[in-house]
Design an enzyme around this catalytic site. Structure first.
Site, PDB file in Angstrom:
ATOM      1  N   ASP A  83      10.723  52.324  37.558  1.00 28.49           N
ATOM      2  CA  ASP A  83      10.605  50.887  37.698  1.00 28.49           C
ATOM      3  C   ASP A  83      10.940  50.250  36.346  1.00 28.49           C
ATOM      4  OD1 ASP A  83       9.899  48.323  38.148  1.00 28.49           O
ATOM      5  OD2 ASP A  83       7.961  48.781  39.084  1.00 28.49           O
ATOM      6  N   LYS A 155      27.269  39.548  32.246  1.00 29.54           N
ATOM      7  CA  LYS A 155      27.210  38.115  32.512  1.00 29.54           C
ATOM      8  C   LYS A 155      26.645  37.881  33.908  1.00 29.54           C
ATOM      9  CE  LYS A 155      29.510  37.786  35.720  1.00 29.54           C
ATOM     10  NZ  LYS A 155      29.945  37.414  36.977  1.00 29.54           N
ATOM     11  N   HIS A 185      33.858  40.400  31.467  1.00 33.42           N
ATOM     12  CA  HIS A 185      34.955  41.372  31.552  1.00 33.42           C
ATOM     13  C   HIS A 185      36.338  40.715  31.560  1.00 33.42           C
ATOM     14  CE1 HIS A 185      34.937  40.691  35.936  1.00 33.42           C
ATOM     15  NE2 HIS A 185      36.145  41.210  35.949  1.00 33.42           N
ATOM     16  N   LYS A 189      40.572  41.645  29.727  1.00 29.90           N
ATOM     17  CA  LYS A 189      41.848  41.745  30.463  1.00 29.90           C
ATOM     18  C   LYS A 189      43.013  41.585  29.496  1.00 29.90           C
ATOM     19  CE  LYS A 189      40.127  40.364  34.946  1.00 29.90           C
ATOM     20  NZ  LYS A 189      40.500  41.122  36.106  1.00 29.90           N
ATOM     21  N   GLU A 226      37.797  39.683  51.413  1.00 34.83           N
ATOM     22  CA  GLU A 226      37.857  41.098  51.077  1.00 34.83           C
ATOM     23  C   GLU A 226      37.726  41.323  49.570  1.00 34.83           C
ATOM     24  OE1 GLU A 226      41.498  42.890  52.006  1.00 34.83           O
ATOM     25  OE2 GLU A 226      40.586  44.817  52.465  1.00 34.83           O
ATOM     26  N   HIS A 250      33.795  33.346  33.262  1.00 34.38           N
ATOM     27  CA  HIS A 250      35.222  33.682  33.282  1.00 34.38           C
ATOM     28  C   HIS A 250      36.123  32.447  33.129  1.00 34.38           C
ATOM     29  CE1 HIS A 250      33.656  37.455  34.465  1.00 34.38           C
ATOM     30  NE2 HIS A 250      33.782  37.357  35.765  1.00 34.38           N
TER      31      HIS A 250
HETATM   32  C1  BG6 Z   1      32.677  39.132  38.661  1.00 36.03           C
HETATM   33  C2  BG6 Z   1      32.023  38.209  39.662  1.00 36.03           C
HETATM   34  O1  BG6 Z   1      32.251  38.847  37.366  1.00 36.03           O
HETATM   35  O2  BG6 Z   1      34.079  38.975  38.734  1.00 36.03           O
HETATM   36  C3  BG6 Z   1      32.534  38.513  41.055  1.00 36.03           C
HETATM   37  O3  BG6 Z   1      30.631  38.403  39.584  1.00 36.03           O
HETATM   38  C4  BG6 Z   1      34.040  38.460  41.096  1.00 36.03           C
HETATM   39  O4  BG6 Z   1      31.968  37.615  42.003  1.00 36.03           O
HETATM   40  C5  BG6 Z   1      34.619  39.343  39.997  1.00 36.03           C
HETATM   41  O5  BG6 Z   1      34.478  38.902  42.361  1.00 36.03           O
HETATM   42  C6  BG6 Z   1      36.115  39.229  39.904  1.00 36.03           C
HETATM   43  O6  BG6 Z   1      36.603  40.104  38.912  1.00 36.03           O
HETATM   44  P1  BG6 Z   1      38.103  40.617  38.931  1.00 36.03           P
HETATM   45  O7  BG6 Z   1      38.282  41.292  37.619  1.00 36.03           O
HETATM   46  O8  BG6 Z   1      38.195  41.563  40.082  1.00 36.03           O
HETATM   47  O9  BG6 Z   1      38.944  39.408  39.117  1.00 36.03           O
END
Ligand code: BG6
Length: 469
Positions: A83, A155, A185, A189, A226, A250
């Protein structure tokens, strides 16, 4: 990269992020020799999973032709049920680490990855500290400079501005800033990093990068059902919504990179400072006509979503950058799930030339787009003469495709970010000042949206169709 072994702990290892992205990223690091022999990875979550089952799960989610290497990699993986709220979990981990370090005869580095909901961050930080896990191993175990402790936090950092501030204060007491790596993330990129190279490495475009020549900037991220599926993270998503899940982080980082000033050097400090300066000059427009939020039809029937939930799965907002370069240029940010197509892009529309309306040409506006999804590239819309005797113009496109024009394959964002965190490079991680500014902007957008009705849109809608009847 030196060869000192690492012990990794993933809190929330039974979740979607680990399965979908992190397991593969750690394997790629292993394959590329970034995880020195002696490394171990402990998955932690409340579920009880035997080491063997955990290894089998990871094995099935890794894409590789080198099955032998994948098997060798998973031998270093362990799963501990515990936990997150209970100090005993952390004491158990500490014992495990001591045993392994004793066995190796050295003090391994420790990397804690928080792949859990923001609500749990405080508990993890407090428990890590209470069990002494924030302190590197004792010096008698070896060279202290090698035995660092770092935390990686996903995040969104916090649930809102106040929560983020509280967490930051707490983190500041327990860790030094250079031990904290806040992940977005999108910063990992390749194409986003290339925007800086494109802007500051090509004298052709930078002189046009201002209110004098730019009429509008749009930052968009659309996902189909999807692509943006909620799967196992429905509950987490429901507590956030589109603005906090993607807009607060993002989209604002995409905007910052496309519009920030020249950082003067590529040091982490200068780049983060330039991003922060840009974010701090963003103001949210108050005119509600360009704001919208909506939920896709059927969202409340998704497993894990509360009936009656008013969480938005789509939003759009208008911003302005109040600095000399951009003052007055309308900026739109937009994100939605269950839309018609998947795309992530930043488009810069240029003003029509002053002379064009008086000349024989109709005023034509050029558009430059950085494509982040689904295909990384850059395109420029321009006008060419129709092939006839008259000077009539038609729209054409110049396109550049990053992947097909690079000999070396792109590094997957999580691999890049993990590699940077292990080597201590903070450039692509979000600073505490950036987080503050991002939450300020997100809260101001939320305030405007309070006066805007939450709409419902059918799955597969075109974003333009999401508006009041
Ligand atoms: C994430 C979000 O940070 O980024 C998701 O929480 C989203 O909701 C995703 O789908 C998209 O990431 P990428 O790199 O696949 O465009």
């Amino acid at each position: 990269m030196d060869n000192h072994p690492l012990t990794i702990v993933i809190f929330g290892a039974s979740g979607d992020l680990f399965k979908k992205k992190l397991a593969q990223a750690f394997f790629d690091l292993y394959k590329d020799g970034f995880l020195a022999p002696g490394f171990s990875l402990f998955g932690v979550s409340r579920r009880s999973i035997a080491d063997e089952d955990f290894r089998a799960q990871v094995l099935s989610s890794i894409e590789t032709e080198d099955k032998k290497l994948a098997k060798e990699f998973v031998e270093n993986l362990f799963f501990r049920s515990g936990d997150i709220d209970d100090k005993a979990t952390y004491d158990m981990l500490k014992n495990e680490f001591t045993m392994r370090d004793d066995m190796l005869g050295l003090c391994t580095r420790k990397l804690f990855y928080l792949a859990v909901i923001p609500d749990l961050y405080e508990k993890v930080f407090r428990n890590l500290s209470a069990s002494g896990l924030t302190i590197p191993c004792a010096p008698e175990f070896g060279d202290k400079t090698l035995s660092w402790v770092r935390v990686l936090v996903e995040k969104p950092f916090g649930k809102d501005a106040e929560h983020a501030e509280m967490l930051d204060e707490l983190l500041g007491k327990l860790f030094e800033e250079d031990q904290i790596f806040r992940i977005d993330h999108y910063l990992g990129k390749e194409i986003l990093q290339n925007i800086l190279a494109f802007r500051f490495g090509n004298a052709l475009f930078e002189p046009l990068w201002s209110k004098r020549h730019v009429s509008e900037i749009c930052v968009r991220m659309h996902e189909t059902s999807e692509k943006g599926s909620l799967a196992e993270r429905a509950k987490l998503y429901d507590a956030l919504g589109a603005l906090r899940d993607v807009g607060q982080n993002h989209l604002l980082q995409m905007l910052a990179i496309a519009t920030m000033e020249n950082p003067l050097s590529f040091s982490a400090e200068d780049i983060r400072e330039a991003r922060t300066a840009l974010l701090s000059s963003i103001k949210v427009k108050e005119d509600i006509k360009n704001f919208a939020h909506a939920q896709y039809d059927g969202y409340q029937d998704e497993p894990g979503i509360e009936e009656g939930s008013d969480t938005e799965t789509y939003f759009r907002a208008e911003l302005e950058i109040k600095n000399e370069r951009w003052k007055g240029v309308p900026i739109f940010i937009e994100h939605g799930k269950a839309l018609k197509d998947t795309l992530a892009e930043i488009s810069i529309t240029f003003k029509a030339s002053d002379e064009s309306d008086e000349s024989m040409f109709v005023p034509a506006t050029n558009k430059l787009t950085f494509h982040i999804q689904p295909k990384e590239g850059i395109s420029i819309e321009f006008y060419a003469k129709k092939s006839a005797f008259q000077y009539e113009l038609e729209k054409k496109k110049l396109s550049f495709d990053y992947k097909s024009s690079h000999a070396t394959p792109f590094v997957y964002p999580y691999v890049k970010l993990l590699r940077d965190a292990i080597s201590g490079d903070q450039t692509l991680f979000v600073s505490t000042d950036e987080i503050k500014e991002q939450w300020r902007i997100a809260s101001d957008i939320e305030k405007v949206l309070e006066d805007v009705p939450l709409l419902v849109y059918p799955k597969g809608s075109d974003a333009h169709e999401i508006k009041e009847d």
